[in-house]
Scaffold this active site. Structure first.
Site: not given
Length: 542
Positions: A19, A23, A27, A139
């Protein structure tokens, strides 16, 4: 599979399909045969190739183990490697998610005030837990907020996060800050202030909330100078007192030389928004970090009066220095390998006990499932590029990949349609020990007003036929159900979806994203193949 022991890891997870790929590795979606849950298994390749990447992965898996909260993505398991001193890849098992907030924002122009309120409440509740553990995320952006069909959000991607200790030198603590500019607090645009605080995350949440309201980024700066320009265009020029406390001389000169700008009223910038929401947003987007509320203070804002509950807004215990002592010294690849192995053992209690007692065998008494998984992942990777799945979102760095599912059928789909099929929104708290997913929400017939003509979201509802305890009923006071637009006297279809935003919606990179209809073939109904709404109308679950 004769090499499996009572751990039975290879038999536990039934791999389904790729899915996502990037890099970092691959998954795959999988079924946990022990629990029946859908999971996402991340194979992270060659994690020790670069010390910086390995450190980032170690930091993230450690933080996700320590920060257990319903508004933070959960690592369910990490597979045991075949060799303690020679392993290169790791397999991390996450709860499976349907999309992320970036896709939800891009695909939907029918979110209601109830959605905005509950989305922000969850983000601030998760952030309160993170900050009380003395962790700065650093982030936060829509792509790092996972979403599912029940409108539940989870914060992910802690690869850039840091634990703040009182004796941590500020200069060292922030030297590697590379977070996305559009959501970066002004004090990070040029090392403005001598001490950074959790207010940097509050600013990011404010930017995300504004993007939810308008469907486009609030401060899409092209560079640091442009970022400051568009921030001051909205907020006005900072006060002389604020400018005087900026430690960067060039930044002080630039702001002092800037023409004096008057702030634009938020009611003018967001004319259709709730006035209470605007007052809170103004506080979160204060130029001076000391003027921004903490996450706990923001949760106490009048905007959340009808849904806030201190009992479900827990604080965390501060993380000890010992957990992150590796951040304070120079470490080698072998050091990181040993530390990551120690983290993996947290998910293998019997071997962890032997490790701590010093009775661990030099060889593995409990063979790994990784060898079995390698064959399955290799086969799926080989067939990944043959058009069976949509292209996954690109990653900005090599920390753990988001547990985000992209939809697939027999044709490619654009990323703009990833959340097209999120079927319903249900406001509920993940802390509850709810009923089995097969019974919860089995009846979701609208009891309030139907969706407005041309809209897809109905009124805030309660469960129909779910028997809950008094405590659960108090917990489940608010619910948002997504219904398709219906004509008077017509029946409500079983499934509904987020409507698309304008296909020229601006992306986070500042580029215009368009959908090429020539690649997708003739239109046909979108079906969420990964976590579909069932035939009786129930939406997908985690």
């Amino acid at each position: 599979m004769d090499f499996f022991t009572e751990y039975g890891e290879g038999n536990r997870y039934k791999i389904e399909e790729v899915i996502g790929k990037g890099s970092y590795g691959v998954v795959c979606s999988a079924l946990d045969t022990h629990t029946g849950d859908k999971v996402a298994i991340k194979k992270i390749n060659d994690i020790f190739e670069h010390v910086s990447d390995a450190t980032r992965i170690l930091r993230e898996i450690k933080l996700l183990r320590l920060l257990r909260h319903p508004d933070i993505v959960e690592i369910k398991h990490i597979l045991l490697p075949p060799s303690r001193r020679e392993f290169k890849d790791i397999y991390v098992v996450f709860e499976l998610m349907e999309s992320d907030l970036h896709q939800v924002i891009k695909a939907n122009d029918d979110l209601t005030p109830e959605h905005y309120q509950f989305f922000l409440y969850q983000l601030l509740r998760g952030l309160k837990y993170i900050h009380t553990a003395n962790v700065f995320h650093r982030d936060l952006k829509p792509k790092n907020i996972l979403a599912n069909a029940d409108c539940k959000l989870k914060i992910c991607d802690f690869g850039l996060a840091r634990v703040a200790f009182s004796d941590t030198p500020t200069a060292i603590f922030w030297t590697d800050y590379i977070a996305t500019r559009w959501y970066r607090a002004p004090e990070l645009c040029g090392s403005f202030f001598s001490k950074y605080t959790p207010a940097i995350d509050i600013w990011s949440i404010g930017c995300i909330f504004a993007e939810l309201l308008t469907g486009k980024p609030l401060f899409p700066g092209k560079n640091v100078v442009h970022q400051l320009d568009i921030i001051t265009d909205l907020l006005g020029t900072p006060s002389p007192e604020t400018i005087s406390r900026i430690r960067n001389e060039k930044a002080r000169r630039y702001l002092n030389s800037m023409r004096r700008k008057k702030p634009i009223p938020f009611t003018q910038k967001f004319p259709n928004a709730d006035p209470l929401a605007m007052r809170l947003l103004e506080r979160m987007l204060a130029f001076d970090p000391k003027d921004r509320p903490s996450a706990e203070e923001a949760l106490a804002d009048p905007y959340f009066k009808n849904i806030a509950n201190v009992d479900r807004e827990p604080s965390a215990q501060p993380i000890t220095k010992l957990e992150f002592e590796f951040e304070r010294r120079r470490i080698t690849k072998e050091d990181i390998r040993e530390l990551i192995y120690r983290e993996i053992l947290e998910y293998h209690p019997k071997m962890l006990r032997e490790f701590l007692e010093g009775t661990e065998s030099t060889g593995f008494m409990y063979p790994s499932a990784v060898d079995h998984f390698k064959k399955q992942f290799a086969y799926l990777e080989e067939h990944y590029a043959k058009g069976s799945t949509a292209a996954p979102p690109e990653r900005q760095h090599n920390s753990l990949p988001r547990p985000c599912v992209v939809y697939s059928d027999n044709r490619p789909q654009s990323t703009a349609s990833v959340t097209e099929d999120l079927s319903r929104c249900l406001i509920r708290d993940n802390n509850l020990k709810s009923q089995d997913s097969a019974s919860v929400g089995a009846s979701r017939i609208p009891q309030g007003a139907a969706a407005r003509p041309g809209k897809a979201v109905g009124s805030v509802l309660r469960y129909g036929n779910c028997s809950t305890s008094a405590a659960e009923q108090q917990y489940e006071q608010r619910r948002v159900v997504r219904n398709p637009a219906i004509a008077p006297n017509s029946s409500v279809p079983l499934g509904s979806s987020y409507p698309r935003r304008n296909q020229t919606c601006k992306s986070e990179t500042g580029d215009v994203e368009r959908i090429d209809s020539s690649q997708t073939g003739p239109p046909k109904p979108y079906v969420a193949n990964k976590l579909p709404a069932t035939v009786d109308g129930r939406s997908g679950h985690w």
